[in-house]
Design an enzyme around this catalytic site. Sequence first.
Site, short mmCIF file in Angstrom:
data_model
loop_
_atom_site.label_atom_id
_atom_site.label_comp_id
_atom_site.label_asym_id
_atom_site.label_seq_id
_atom_site.Cartn_x
_atom_site.Cartn_y
_atom_site.Cartn_z
N ASP A 57 47.51 63.01 77.45
CA ASP A 57 47.77 62.01 77.97
C ASP A 57 47.44 61.00 77.70
O ASP A 57 47.55 61.07 75.99
CB ASP A 57 46.64 62.35 79.67
CG ASP A 57 45.75 62.87 79.16
OD1 ASP A 57 44.63 62.23 78.09
OD2 ASP A 57 44.86 62.92 79.90
N HIS B 10 44.13 63.11 75.72
CA HIS B 10 43.54 63.88 75.46
C HIS B 10 44.90 64.66 75.17
O HIS B 10 46.28 64.51 75.28
CB HIS B 10 43.29 64.78 76.77
CG HIS B 10 42.08 64.58 77.23
ND1 HIS B 10 42.18 63.52 77.73
CD2 HIS B 10 41.10 64.22 77.19
CE1 HIS B 10 41.02 63.61 78.44
NE2 HIS B 10 40.05 63.71 78.27
N SER C 149 34.91 65.85 77.62
CA SER C 149 36.59 66.38 78.49
C SER C 149 37.23 67.13 77.20
O SER C 149 38.10 67.85 77.96
CB SER C 149 37.56 65.20 78.58
OG SER C 149 38.02 64.24 77.70
#
Length: 398
Positions: free
Chosen positions: A338, A341, A46
């Site tokens: 978040d 991340h 991610s």
Amino acid sequence: MERRLIMSDFGFLLAYVTLLLSVSLEASGGPSEIKTGTAFFIFGDSSVDSGNNNYIDTIPENRGNYKPYAQNGFFKEPTGRFSDGRIIVDYIAEYANLPLIPPFLQPSAEYVNGVNFASGGAGVLSTTNQGQAIDLKTQLKHFEEVQNSLTKKLGDAETKELLSEAVYFISIGSNDYMGGYLGNPRMQEQHPPEEYVGMIIGNLTQAIQELYEKGGRKFGFLSLSPLGCLPALRALNTKSNVGSCFEEASTLALAHNNALKAVLTRIEHLFMGFKYSNSYFYNWLDDRINNPTKFGFKDGVNACCGTGPYGGIFSCGGTKKVREYQLCDNADDYVWWDSFHPTERIHEQFAKALWDGPPSYVAPYNLKDLFLTINKEKLTIGDIVDNPENEQTFYESL
């Protein structure tokens, strides 16, 4: 005879001036210095996923294609990037005079400028988040599909040149240590930490070798961050002082980074033409977590989007098990977007460090070096001085 000597001397002088001019242009940092057509292939999780998970059947935690992701307005709507805007590979593509690199699964994606194979939740091991992400081994299979497609379109010779000049960027491993190991008691019983790190590095080394055998020569690596300081892991830490980082996770990340550094040094000596850029993301990010105001941030601990202690409950967007979430007023004030991340601002700052930063951030080459390097031996002024017959060859190489 005398006339020939004069012309030869003039040719030597012209070559010398041309070389000085090219060095001057390189030092200037202008966009014209970048070799156009250098492809950019991206593998990982991610941290660099630009939207592949939009096209697979996965859990909400592995998607970033809903609001408030991409809230800062650079993109008209959420793209699948796990950020409030752009991610590190978007900036690198920009610095390299490339368009945004499309995700592999995006319909009608063009491949000549490169492809992004990354998948949120992916690991080096196929068992990490199995069935919920595109693991590294599968990403390599997708690369083979791209290679075959390029060969049909461009021909064998041009494809080989494209692949040898391309830069291959790899950012993966975090999920193997967080969910794959620390969140998997059975794996911990079967493998002590040192052995598990060896498994990850061994499989990653095989992936590098496979890309090398397919023509890859220039590689960039995003090392692991201090995993224990992610808001999600900080919130889970019950073994020490409240609010401190989860040291077991950070220790694994450091062990991984040290092992990767040693392996890359070894590969450089074994694989002819192999060049790499290895980042020191751990210390770089740790500095911003602990000293946010020094780098223009206000908060290095809490997530901008999430809920619970430190925003560590991964609820951003309200699509997951926990629906409630809070959103900060200005993501640029935060290191963390978040629970897992960083913000676009962190992505941008480290992309700049990777591009042309000092050896304390990236070594032995930075990414600018890799994009500028042409994998062909070129004559130098010294070659011409030693052998004037090389003069014509030198001109042809400019």
